[in-house]
Scaffold this motif. Sequence first.
Motif, PDB file in Angstrom:
ATOM      1  N   LYS A 153      51.637  45.381  32.604  1.00  0.00           N
ATOM      2  CA  LYS A 153      51.532  44.460  33.595  1.00  0.00           C
ATOM      3  C   LYS A 153      50.380  44.520  34.548  1.00  0.00           C
ATOM      4  N   GLN A 154      49.725  45.637  34.378  1.00  0.00           N
ATOM      5  CA  GLN A 154      48.687  46.004  35.545  1.00  0.00           C
ATOM      6  C   GLN A 154      47.689  45.017  35.685  1.00  0.00           C
ATOM      7  N   GLN A 155      47.011  44.467  34.550  1.00  0.00           N
ATOM      8  CA  GLN A 155      46.181  43.581  34.234  1.00  0.00           C
ATOM      9  C   GLN A 155      46.461  42.116  34.869  1.00  0.00           C
ATOM     10  N   ILE A 156      47.699  41.814  34.536  1.00  0.00           N
ATOM     11  CA  ILE A 156      48.314  40.362  35.250  1.00  0.00           C
ATOM     12  C   ILE A 156      48.383  40.702  36.726  1.00  0.00           C
ATOM     13  N   LEU A 157      48.988  41.517  37.160  1.00  0.00           N
ATOM     14  CA  LEU A 157      48.949  41.969  38.632  1.00  0.00           C
ATOM     15  C   LEU A 157      47.807  41.886  39.369  1.00  0.00           C
ATOM     16  N   HIS A 158      46.826  42.514  38.680  1.00  0.00           N
ATOM     17  CA  HIS A 158      45.343  42.843  39.114  1.00  0.00           C
ATOM     18  C   HIS A 158      44.829  41.061  39.398  1.00  0.00           C
ATOM     19  N   ARG A 159      44.942  40.400  38.224  1.00  0.00           N
ATOM     20  CA  ARG A 159      44.346  39.006  38.303  1.00  0.00           C
ATOM     21  C   ARG A 159      45.063  37.832  38.913  1.00  0.00           C
ATOM     22  N   TYR A 160      46.470  38.375  39.119  1.00  0.00           N
ATOM     23  CA  TYR A 160      47.428  37.059  39.676  1.00  0.00           C
ATOM     24  C   TYR A 160      48.266  37.285  40.730  1.00  0.00           C
ATOM     25  N   SER A 161      48.093  38.493  41.323  1.00  0.00           N
ATOM     26  CA  SER A 161      49.010  38.611  42.506  1.00  0.00           C
ATOM     27  C   SER A 161      48.327  39.287  43.571  1.00  0.00           C
ATOM     28  N   HIS A 162      48.751  39.414  44.859  1.00  0.00           N
ATOM     29  CA  HIS A 162      48.345  39.935  45.981  1.00  0.00           C
ATOM     30  C   HIS A 162      47.891  41.297  45.925  1.00  0.00           C
ATOM     31  N   LEU A 163      48.280  42.201  44.946  1.00  0.00           N
ATOM     32  CA  LEU A 163      47.828  43.376  44.573  1.00  0.00           C
ATOM     33  C   LEU A 163      46.641  43.630  44.049  1.00  0.00           C
ATOM     34  N   GLY A 164      46.136  42.558  43.626  1.00  0.00           N
ATOM     35  CA  GLY A 164      44.542  42.562  42.972  1.00  0.00           C
ATOM     36  C   GLY A 164      43.732  42.461  44.167  1.00  0.00           C
ATOM     37  N   ARG A 165      42.162  42.367  43.957  1.00  0.00           N
ATOM     38  CA  ARG A 165      41.288  41.966  44.870  1.00  0.00           C
ATOM     39  C   ARG A 165      40.408  40.783  44.439  1.00  0.00           C
ATOM     40  N   ARG A 166      40.129  39.968  45.357  1.00  0.00           N
ATOM     41  CA  ARG A 166      39.287  38.968  45.237  1.00  0.00           C
ATOM     42  C   ARG A 166      39.858  37.898  44.019  1.00  0.00           C
ATOM     43  N   ASN A 167      41.144  37.701  43.725  1.00  0.00           N
ATOM     44  CA  ASN A 167      41.623  36.694  43.039  1.00  0.00           C
ATOM     45  C   ASN A 167      42.030  35.528  43.889  1.00  0.00           C
ATOM     46  N   PHE A 168      42.550  34.569  42.979  1.00  0.00           N
ATOM     47  CA  PHE A 168      43.148  33.140  43.721  1.00  0.00           C
ATOM     48  C   PHE A 168      44.139  33.662  44.977  1.00  0.00           C
TER      49      PHE A 168
END
Length: 508
Positions: A432-447
């Motif tokens: 799930k790491q890539q999903i959370l990185h791209r699509y959650s507040h846990l990532g950086r500079r995503n939507f």
Amino acid sequence: MLFTTEIWERYSKKVEENFNLKKYPHFDPYFNFPKEKQKILSLISYQSGKKVAQYSFLPLVKILLKTPRFRFQENEKAFGLETKIRPISFASHFDNYIYGFYAFAINEKYQEYIRNHEFNPVVLAYRTDLEGKCNIQFAKEVFDIIKTIGPCTAIALDIKGYFDSIDHKILKEKWCKILGIKELPIDQYKIFRSLTKYSYVNKNSILKHFNVNLDKKKREKEKWVTLLDLIPDKIAGNTFKAKFDLLRSRKLIVINKQKKEKDTLSWKGIPQGSAMSALLSNIYLIDFDEYIFNLSHKLDFFYRRYCDDIIIICPTESADYIKNIVIEDISKKYKLTIQDKKTEIIDFRAYKNGGLRSFKRSYDSKTNQFFSLSNDERNCKNLQYLGFEFNGQKTYIRPGSLSRFFRKLKGRIVKTVMMAYSNKSKSNKIYKQQILHRYSHLGRRNFLTYALNASKKYYKNSEGIRKEGMDSPSIKKQVSAHIGIIEKEIKKTSEQRANQLKRKQVKI
């Protein structure tokens, strides 16, 4: 001459600080700027631009970028999914840095020009002198103006096919104007010609014509670097020239030619996607921006332009008059089209609770007129601007942007689950790491991080600089459930895939 050692050093420093090796498919190999920048320097610094003037730019590679959008369909009086298709043209890896240098140097001249003429606040897109401001601050400025002045009208105009409609003669004239010269130097004229009488190859046309399946090549780990590598040597030979000759003979290289309008031919259009194109789209409207900005002081209205998006906040009683002046000026002097049916006029009026509320106007296609509607709940419509919506009291992320985000999220989850349950997978574990990185507040500079930043009163951007947000609980509420949605979708998709595999095993 535009080139100086000092400008080159600042440009190369900027590129190297943000360098990321670009690997998009083109006709030349990837270009490692930090290691190979001397090749660019030797070209652009040679004897008053003589090498650039003699240089042959490679054809651009065009792709069609498809963006699904969930929008209100006026004819059907309901929301529906439509696809916006935008052509993007990429310069070759080497050429892109030539354009990049000229864009860097000329942009400084452009920004100096609009500051000296005192209309620099109105142009928002593609600027490097706005202290790191982004769409959050630009939209907030507009919404705050509406809150401050009270009842008013917002006029949102969109320039139809802007990049394809830029007139070459006018563009050249404005280019010279910001530099304070009568004619373009030989190197800049070559840049101008390469971006007006440009040639391009459609990426999909090459793949179809030569029956190339990129997904298959990726699966089979076939090595290729350039698009020319995909053309079999037995068809064209193995040299660069031979393969380009084949592309020409089979008419896969397209040239931007004169466009026929009624009974006249005109030279129009620049490619959208090159390192110079964004700057040129600003240069083209320097006189328009200055005229409308000066007019805004006389007629008491607020004006901003973000590339092809124009926003005006004005007294309601003068909205039609101002709209007509703007449309007439931009169409007659700059040969650009703004269609009334694509124009949005939103009236902000006092509502039940004493606060402001936004109401749409009705457009009559027969008379090309907009008519005010009553303060009925059915006539409420939010003002959309730069990805946000405002109803006079609350600010939201545009629903279409949220829909697109969640569609991408679900697509990513499906792909991740499919990989976990594939025959090549070593375990059924879902990462799930890539999903959370791209699509959650846990990532950086995503939507999601962008939306959450917008919801705050203040936030820190990627460089750690404190910026003003929308201070909007409404936005925070819109995205607050995203972690739960991710977990739910992963569980649902995983169970569906597991059941499919079980049914398949039973059949066997």
